[in-house]
Design a protein around this motif. Structure first.
Motif, PDB file in Angstrom:
ATOM      1  N   GLY A   1       0.631  -1.129   0.047  1.00 48.94           N
ATOM      2  CA  GLY A   1       0.028  -0.086   0.112  1.00 48.94           C
ATOM      3  C   GLY A   1       0.916   1.393  -0.002  1.00 48.94           C
ATOM      4  O   GLY A   1       0.500   2.256  -0.809  1.00 48.94           O
ATOM      5  N   LEU A   2       1.986   1.132   0.751  1.00 46.74           N
ATOM      6  CA  LEU A   2       2.766   2.383   0.793  1.00 46.74           C
ATOM      7  C   LEU A   2       3.786   2.700  -0.445  1.00 46.74           C
ATOM      8  O   LEU A   2       3.727   3.705  -0.916  1.00 46.74           O
ATOM      9  N   GLU A   3       3.800   1.664  -1.053  1.00 43.89           N
ATOM     10  CA  GLU A   3       4.405   1.815  -2.446  1.00 43.89           C
ATOM     11  C   GLU A   3       3.434   2.206  -3.566  1.00 43.89           C
ATOM     12  O   GLU A   3       3.972   2.874  -4.518  1.00 43.89           O
ATOM     13  N   ALA A   4       2.224   1.768  -3.271  1.00 40.01           N
ATOM     14  CA  ALA A   4       1.193   2.337  -4.475  1.00 40.01           C
ATOM     15  C   ALA A   4       1.052   3.851  -4.138  1.00 40.01           C
ATOM     16  O   ALA A   4       0.478   4.538  -4.934  1.00 40.01           O
ATOM     17  N   GLY A   5       1.373   4.216  -2.908  1.00 39.42           N
ATOM     18  CA  GLY A   5       1.146   5.838  -2.745  1.00 39.42           C
ATOM     19  C   GLY A   5       0.179   6.177  -1.866  1.00 39.42           C
ATOM     20  O   GLY A   5      -0.028   7.316  -1.560  1.00 39.42           O
ATOM     21  N   ALA A   6      -0.445   5.128  -0.922  1.00 38.89           N
ATOM     22  CA  ALA A   6      -1.491   5.431  -0.040  1.00 38.89           C
ATOM     23  C   ALA A   6      -0.872   6.357   1.071  1.00 38.89           C
ATOM     24  O   ALA A   6       0.437   6.213   1.291  1.00 38.89           O
ATOM     25  N   ASP A   7      -1.666   7.165   1.556  1.00 35.85           N
ATOM     26  CA  ASP A   7      -1.422   8.226   2.539  1.00 35.85           C
ATOM     27  C   ASP A   7      -1.741   7.888   3.950  1.00 35.85           C
ATOM     28  O   ASP A   7      -1.236   8.418   5.071  1.00 35.85           O
ATOM     29  N   ASP A   8      -2.763   6.979   4.070  1.00 32.02           N
ATOM     30  CA  ASP A   8      -3.028   6.456   5.441  1.00 32.02           C
ATOM     31  C   ASP A   8      -3.715   5.217   5.396  1.00 32.02           C
ATOM     32  O   ASP A   8      -4.092   4.794   4.143  1.00 32.02           O
ATOM     33  N   PHE A   9      -4.058   4.311   6.112  1.00 27.65           N
ATOM     34  CA  PHE A   9      -4.815   3.055   6.326  1.00 27.65           C
ATOM     35  C   PHE A   9      -5.817   3.125   7.361  1.00 27.65           C
ATOM     36  O   PHE A   9      -5.809   3.678   8.432  1.00 27.65           O
ATOM     37  N   LEU A  10      -6.891   2.328   6.932  1.00 23.97           N
ATOM     38  CA  LEU A  10      -7.971   2.171   7.895  1.00 23.97           C
ATOM     39  C   LEU A  10      -8.184   0.674   7.889  1.00 23.97           C
ATOM     40  O   LEU A  10      -8.677   0.008   6.962  1.00 23.97           O
ATOM     41  N   HIS A  11      -8.066  -0.127   9.126  1.00 20.43           N
ATOM     42  CA  HIS A  11      -8.110  -1.404   9.147  1.00 20.43           C
ATOM     43  C   HIS A  11      -9.593  -1.963   9.498  1.00 20.43           C
ATOM     44  O   HIS A  11     -10.340  -1.435  10.292  1.00 20.43           O
ATOM     45  N   LYS A  12     -10.024  -2.966   8.764  1.00 22.08           N
ATOM     46  CA  LYS A  12     -11.493  -3.604   9.050  1.00 22.08           C
ATOM     47  C   LYS A  12     -11.431  -4.436  10.358  1.00 22.08           C
ATOM     48  O   LYS A  12     -10.364  -5.251  10.077  1.00 22.08           O
ATOM     49  N   PRO A  13     -12.289  -4.695  11.188  1.00 18.43           N
ATOM     50  CA  PRO A  13     -13.305  -3.706  11.211  1.00 18.43           C
ATOM     51  C   PRO A  13     -12.740  -2.465  12.020  1.00 18.43           C
ATOM     52  O   PRO A  13     -12.203  -2.481  12.657  1.00 18.43           O
ATOM     53  N   TYR A  14     -13.557  -1.297  11.466  1.00 17.77           N
ATOM     54  CA  TYR A  14     -13.163   0.074  12.030  1.00 17.77           C
ATOM     55  C   TYR A  14     -14.239   0.487  13.141  1.00 17.77           C
ATOM     56  O   TYR A  14     -15.294   0.349  12.855  1.00 17.77           O
ATOM     57  N   HIS A  15     -13.746   1.520  13.613  1.00 15.23           N
ATOM     58  CA  HIS A  15     -14.766   2.326  14.638  1.00 15.23           C
ATOM     59  C   HIS A  15     -14.971   3.690  13.951  1.00 15.23           C
ATOM     60  O   HIS A  15     -14.162   4.359  13.457  1.00 15.23           O
ATOM     61  N   GLY A  16     -16.378   3.943  14.216  1.00 11.43           N
ATOM     62  CA  GLY A  16     -16.529   5.495  13.389  1.00 11.43           C
ATOM     63  C   GLY A  16     -15.557   6.602  13.995  1.00 11.43           C
ATOM     64  O   GLY A  16     -15.243   7.290  13.203  1.00 11.43           O
ATOM     65  N   LEU A  17     -15.230   6.544  15.350  1.00 13.42           N
ATOM     66  CA  LEU A  17     -14.345   7.446  15.778  1.00 13.42           C
ATOM     67  C   LEU A  17     -13.003   7.455  15.049  1.00 13.42           C
ATOM     68  O   LEU A  17     -12.514   8.637  14.573  1.00 13.42           O
TER      69      LEU A  17
END
Length: 356
Positions: A99-115
């Motif tokens: 993901g970092l090599e693809a250029g992603a700026d951040d990650f959100l892992h499932k399952p995630y919390h709304g906060l």
């Protein structure tokens, strides 16, 4: 940035898109949706749609996955500034690295919390806001620089006209010639700046015509021979018997040759040799070389000298090599689908080569 920040949600699962919508609906965002990568690309290419300020991108999608889409967006100058949050159930270090090599700026892992979702979106929006403010400031600075260049040209023209008017009244014109020469150099510098601005804005249109390069090289030689003579530099012109005729913008191409020869003479020592050589390259290409015996270009700077923001010491006292003229050369050569590069001259000096 728009009055309402735009968040594009890309996910092939309708339930996932709906969940994100519910978690973000009270944040005051303008939400847009895409069911796959191709729909997301179509959304971005739609001129009627506002560009998103943040993209929430699911990784596991059919057809084109999130990694590939992320990489494509980050390689596109129109979209690479948009922060991308990859949303994924994958948590291995290999997936994170991909993901970092693809250029992603951040990650959100499932399952995630709304906060967490809201916090990460706000964080990316802050980054985007700073980026937009910086771009506005840079554009204002560029516009101001262009205005200054335009304003300087008028008094400079007056100086050159005054030199012509004074010449018949003077018996010793040496100082007058120095004023005229330096004013002409400044005028050429301003012309390069204006041309660079037009090229960067995409407003420069090449006016191509058939040009005899031998004739142009002779004209360059005649123009710079007096300057070389004043420095006791031997200026050599090496032309092929069969004159190359190429389709180029004659004015821009002449400026390229002028800049390269001017630099060569400026950085060459007294009693040195500067050569302007025209020859046929591989596969009927045109090859122009400007060879000097100056201090040379260190290997680590052989790319950066074509960057207009770089200033490199040429190794001579009170002489600095500024990248603007060479940056202009590179942009003109690139616009003609050619190449320009520098290599060492033996035993010392540089060889600037243009291949078209």
């Amino acid at each position: 940035m728009n009055e309402l920040p735009v968040v594009l949600i890309v996910d092939d699962e309708p339930s996932a898109r709906q969940t994100m919508e519910m978690l973000l609906m009270r944040e005051g965002y303008q939400l847009s949706f895409a069911a796959d990568a191709y729909e997301a690309l179509a959304h971005l290419d739609d001129e009627d749609e506002a560009l998103p300020d943040v993209i929430l991108l699911d990784v596991m999608m059919p057809g084109m996955d999130g990694f590939v889409l992320c990489q494509r967006l980050k390689q596109n100058p129109n979209y690479q500034h948009i922060p991308i949050i990859l949303v994924t159930a994958l948590d291995s270090k290999q997936d994170l690295a991909r993901g970092l090599e693809a250029g992603a700026d951040d990650f959100l892992h499932k399952p995630y919390h709304g906060l967490e979702l809201r916090a990460r979106v706000r964080s990316m929006l802050r980054i985007k806001k700073r980026h937009d403010a910086l771009q506005v400031a840079l554009q204002l600075r560029q516009d101001l620089a262009n205005m200054i260049v335009h304003d300087i040209r008028s008094p400079l023209s007056s100086i050159l006209i005054a030199c012509d008017l004074l010449e018949p009244q003077l018996t010793d014109t040496e100082n007058l010639e120095m004023i005229r020469s330096e004013a002409s150099r400044l005028s050429a510098f301003l012309t390069d700046m204006l041309m660079l601005a037009k090229m960067e804005d995409g407003r420069l249109i090449l006016s191509r015509s058939k040009v005899n390069i031998n004739h142009m090289a002779v004209s360059v030689y005649d123009s710079f021979s007096p300057e070389a003579h004043l420095k006791n530099i031997q200026f050599v012109l090496d032309l092929p018997p069969q004159a190359p005729v190429v389709s180029v913008d004659a004015n821009l191409w002449r400026r390229v040759m002028d800049n390269l020869v001017s630099n060569a003479i400026k950085f060459s020592p007294t009693n040195g040799v500067v050569t302007l050589r025209v020859s046929a390259g591989a596969e009927d290409s045109l090859k122009i070389e400007v060879i000097d015996e100056g201090p040379g270009i260190p290997a680590e700077h052989q790319e950066t000298i074509f960057d207009k923001y770089k200033i490199i010491s040429a190794g001579q006292r009170d002489v600095k090599q500024v990248g603007l003229g060479l940056a202009f050369c590179k942009m003109v050569v690139d616009a003609h689908n050619g190449r320009i590069f520098v290599t060492p001259n033996q035993p010392k000096g540089s060889v600037f080569t243009v291949i078209l």
